[in-house]
Design an enzyme around this catalytic site. Structure first.
Site, mmCIF file in Angstrom:
data_model
loop_
_atom_site.group_PDB
_atom_site.id
_atom_site.type_symbol
_atom_site.label_atom_id
_atom_site.label_comp_id
_atom_site.label_asym_id
_atom_site.label_seq_id
_atom_site.Cartn_x
_atom_site.Cartn_y
_atom_site.Cartn_z
ATOM 1 N N CYS A 58 -23.993 2.692 -24.122
ATOM 2 C CA CYS A 58 -23.792 4.029 -24.689
ATOM 3 C C CYS A 58 -22.642 3.986 -25.706
ATOM 4 O O CYS A 58 -21.525 3.587 -25.367
ATOM 5 C CB CYS A 58 -23.452 5.009 -23.568
ATOM 6 S SG CYS A 58 -22.962 6.620 -24.196
ATOM 7 N N LYS A 105 14.419 27.718 -8.108
ATOM 8 C CA LYS A 105 13.675 26.575 -7.569
ATOM 9 C C LYS A 105 13.701 25.483 -8.622
ATOM 10 O O LYS A 105 13.041 25.564 -9.653
ATOM 11 C CB LYS A 105 12.235 26.958 -7.229
ATOM 12 C CG LYS A 105 11.498 25.809 -6.559
ATOM 13 C CD LYS A 105 10.187 26.250 -5.977
ATOM 14 C CE LYS A 105 9.573 25.171 -5.101
ATOM 15 N NZ LYS A 105 9.330 23.906 -5.776
HETATM 16 S S1 IVH Z 1 14.953 24.583 0.227
HETATM 17 C C1 IVH Z 1 13.702 24.161 4.421
HETATM 18 N N1 IVH Z 1 15.893 25.261 -2.131
HETATM 19 O O1 IVH Z 1 11.160 22.657 -3.462
HETATM 20 C C2 IVH Z 1 14.012 24.382 3.002
HETATM 21 N N2 IVH Z 1 14.112 23.716 -2.039
HETATM 22 O O2 IVH Z 1 8.436 22.911 -2.060
HETATM 23 C C3 IVH Z 1 13.450 23.374 2.106
HETATM 24 N N3 IVH Z 1 13.393 22.898 -4.221
HETATM 25 O O3 IVH Z 1 11.046 19.752 -1.572
HETATM 26 C C4 IVH Z 1 13.827 23.344 0.729
HETATM 27 N N4 IVH Z 1 14.823 24.029 -5.420
HETATM 28 O O4 IVH Z 1 12.567 19.735 -3.548
HETATM 29 C C5 IVH Z 1 14.987 24.514 -1.452
HETATM 30 N N5 IVH Z 1 16.820 25.906 -4.145
HETATM 31 C C6 IVH Z 1 15.939 25.184 -3.481
HETATM 32 C C7 IVH Z 1 15.039 24.339 -4.120
HETATM 33 C C8 IVH Z 1 14.131 23.624 -3.359
HETATM 34 C C9 IVH Z 1 13.839 23.171 -5.451
HETATM 35 C C10 IVH Z 1 12.275 21.988 -3.927
HETATM 36 C C11 IVH Z 1 12.592 20.964 -2.898
HETATM 37 C C12 IVH Z 1 11.491 21.018 -1.905
HETATM 38 C C13 IVH Z 1 10.458 21.809 -2.624
HETATM 39 C C14 IVH Z 1 9.674 22.605 -1.628
#
Ligand code: IVH
Length: 708
Positions: free
Chosen positions: A472, A148
């Site tokens: 203060c 992520k």
């Molecule tokens: S998939 C429907 N894959 O996480 C699927 N998101 O909280 C939607 N993000 O806004 C996203 N790495 O910016 C996906 N490998 C990854 C990701 C990822 C970072 C972020 C993305 C999204 C947020 C979601």
């Protein structure tokens, strides 16, 4: 006293010092409303202002508490509740465009149990909804695991193989147009090549700044005495929203793809490219073949044991990776099954983020002190037995406010779990009751200011107790410290410690007094040397020439006016006198300025004391003017004629001023003599006429590019 209230402008005048007995339902309703507004505030801080105050986990804790309360009282769920939204918000000053397919966020899990729960919910839904007889439940056993990435989501749109537009996620439905910025990202292909099957391809992924580029950028910012960024994510966000694409290009962003939006293939029945890529794995390979960078660590996982192992592996190698990540993402590998599971109002049922736990440690709470901020807010602070968390020694943590303190029921002598996430102030997340010593006492929030001892008040609807004595000394000190701090004029040579001493001995009472401090005054303090004293005086003198209007406004510490709003005000007014004379109505025409902010600005300039300080600052030579672009500088607009039409993202006068400064001449109607028509939303007859006459039209972004 009445005059003192005017400093706070919008505070109702009935302090709620003694609370009447409340029913549980009343308490729950209050808590629910509090959570809603807190979460909204944190959403804005995170998504829009790139300036989070709390960790993701803390956010999630509040979020889950709200979900639980809403489940208990469904009658209180409102459309604007953060549980019903995706997160971000569209910034007012970039052009916007709608996503053809909504860009969803992800739900989070933090443990193997929560992950199992997520899988089970998916299975149940699949059994209920699976319309494809030939789709066996076995498809639910294979998941694509991705890191992520901790950057910003973006969608890059290609038509017939050419990059035509790029958007941020925004609120999921509508994003900001960042085409020019994205075109400067070196690893984003501008053309996808010939003979490809799609008429339109929307590639989704994350825009990031690599850790090493982030460090280099901050070093450079420091040298240039410009604002540094708290982390690579903030730096990437700030860079992407830069209107000046030369700066964007210089700062080196990268894009890693992780999915697609709309994929239009002539003759295909769907808009997801399913005929081309049946699984997530195939899709990722396909994107890589098209020239997109994808993360190398991704892999397929069968069991949840493998999923856990992937999460643990990524957490272990996290610090050695060139980019920041804050967890891992699991996506169902079969894309047809993804469609069966589809989405809830907020997030997909076929994908989930498993967030890394932030760095935590247990320690003992030695004392609770109460700090007085520059606006008089009393903040409880946990004084801790120092403990090392992820390489940083933590000896203090915030306890936020009375309600949070009471919720935690933290007591002196308790063993507490402290969390440090990124750059936010450490937080206490729980109390280990098993280790609670005997005879501990509940902490009673002080009802008076710990510094000046005047009565503290907690106004209805507010979470904070405040000292409302404008004399203060603590508020004074904090106000002056703020004035010279990074969030204010950023005067490096004036240390906090010396400000405290100068206020303590009565030499300095406000920001203007600082400019009268002599080297002799300073040398009277023990520990102050010649060099430091000289630096103190010199850096104040230097600030008279280098302070920008925006920094100056931010430095004043006007309630509700942070750096962002200060910038907005600095663009709209010539100097402080001009701002001081503006009506509340005029202020409210500016982006991000609502009635509350406008009243606070008005109240500030109505204070006689503030007027005196400002007059003296001016007398000493601190009176920054709006930064004007010299007309002598040649721009693409010099000597050109221009006209603006339609609804623009900022007041039209603002654009006209920019155009004039760039050397352009404003015309009042469309004619053959017009070089450029800048077109906002809902443009009407002027646009039609310009098209007929062949006059060149510009979007706001194109106009901004010509200004350079
Ligand atoms: S998939 C429907 N894959 O996480 C699927 N998101 O909280 C939607 N993000 O806004 C996203 N790495 O910016 C996906 N490998 C990854 C990701 C990822 C970072 C972020 C993305 C999204 C947020 C979601």
């Amino acid at each position: 006293m009445a005059e003192q209230y005017s400093l706070f402008g919008d505070i109702p005048k009935n302090p709620q010092e003694q609370k009447p007995a409340e029913t549980k339902q009343e308490r729950d309703e209050k808590r629910l409303n509090f959570l809603k507004s807190e979460l909204k505030r944190h959403n804005r801080l995170y998504h829009t202002l790139d300036n989070p105050e709390i960790s993701d986990q803390e956010y999630d804790r509040l979020f889950k508490e709200l979900v639980a309360l809403e489940e208990q009282y469904p009658q209180w769920v409102t459309k604007d509740s953060p549980t019903q939204k995706i997160g971000g918000e569209v910034l007012p000053y970039l052009e916007k465009a709608r996503h053809r397919l909504r860009m969803y966020g992800l739900d989070n899990v933090f443990s193997a149990e929560e992950y199992e729960d997520f899988l089970q919910k998916g299975r149940n839904y699949f059994i209920k909804e699976n319309p494809y007889r030939d789709l066996s439940a076995a498809v639910l056993d294979t998941w694509w695991a991705d890191p992520k990435l901790d950057g910003l989501a973006a969608e890059i749109i290609y038509e017939n193989g050419e990059l035509v537009m790029a958007l941020t996620r925004g609120d999921g439905d509508e994003g900001e147009v960042i085409t020019s910025a994205v075109k400067t990202i070196r690893n984003v292909p501008r053309h996808l090549g010939q003979g490809l099957p799609f008429a339109r391809l929307e590639v989704r992924g994350e825009v990031l700044m690599l850790k090493r580029d982030f460090e280099k950028l901050n070093e450079k910012q420091k040298l240039l005495k410009q604002k540094t960024f708290a982390n690579p994510r903030n730096a990437a966000a700030g860079t992407l929203r830069q209107l000046d694409t030369r700066i964007t290009a210089e700062r080196r962003l990268i894009f890693l793809a992780y999915g697609v939006g709309q994929v239009l293939i002539p003759e295909a029945a769907d808009e997801n490219g399913l005929t081309l890529w049946k699984t997530q794995q195939e899709l990722m390979q396909g994107l890589a073949d098209l020239g997109f960078a994808v993360s190398k660590e991704s892999c397929l996982c069968g069991t949840s044991k493998e999923a856990l192992a992937f999460c643990e592996k990524m957490e272990a190698i996290r610090d050695g990776l060139p980019y920041e990540l804050d967890g891992v993402v699991y996506k169902l590998n079969d894309r047809t099954a993804q469609q069966v599971l589809s989405f809830t109002a907020r997030a997909p049922r076929f994908a989930v983020a498993w967030k890394f736990s932030s760095r935590k440690a247990e320690t003992v709470l030695k004392a609770i002190t109460v700090q007085v901020g520059r606006t008089g807010v009393l903040t409880p602070v946990a004084e801790l037995e120092p403990v090392s968390i992820g390489g940083v020694t933590v000896s203090r943590a915030t306890l936020h406010n009375e309600d949070e303190l009471r919720n935690l029921d933290v007591r002196i002598g308790d063993t507490v779990l402290v969390q440090r996430a990124g750059d936010v102030i450490p937080d206490i997340i729980s109390v280990n009751l098993e280790k609670r010593p005997e005879n501990t006492q509940e902490f009673v929030f002080p009802k008076e200011c710990p510094v000046c001892h005047s009565k503290a008040v907690r106004y209805k609807g507010e979470t904070a107790w405040r000292c409302v004595n404008i004399d203060c000394p603590a508020q004074r000190v904090q106000g002056i410290i703020h004035f010279v701090s990074k969030a204010g004029l950023d005067i490096g040579g004036v240390g906090e410690k010396w400000v405290e001493k100068l206020v303590e001995n009565g030499r300095v009472q406000n920001a203007a007094d600082l400019f009268t401090v002599t080297i002799k005054d300073l040398l009277a303090f023990e520990g102050m040397g010649d060099v430091s004293a000289q630096k103190f005086v010199d850096s104040l003198n230097e600030a008279k020439h280098t302070a920008t209007l925006a920094r100056f406004i931010a430095a004043l510490g006007i309630r509700l006016v942070g750096e962002q709003t200060a910038k907005t005000l600095a663009q709209a007014f010539e100097n402080i006198d001009d701002l001081a004379g503006a009506s509340a109505e005029k202020l409210q025409t500016l982006p991000d300025v609502g009635p509350e902010v406008a009243n606070s600005v008005k109240a500030y300039f109505q204070s006689e004391e503030k007027q005196n300080v400002l007059a003296r600052l001016k007398e000493y030579g601190l009176n920054p003017q709006r930064e004007e672009r010299s007309v002598q500088v040649q721009t693409a607009l010099t000597g050109k004629t221009i006209l603006f039409t339609g609804t623009l993202s900022k007041p039209r006068q603002e654009f006209e001023r920019q155009a004039e400064q760039a050397g352009a001449k404003l015309l009042s109607a469309v004619s053959k003599n017009l070089d450029y028509l800048v077109v906002g939303e809902k443009a009407g007859s002027k646009l039609e006429k310009a098209q007929k006459l062949g006059v060149r039209t510009l979007t706001e972004q194109e106009f901004a590019a010509l200004l350079q």
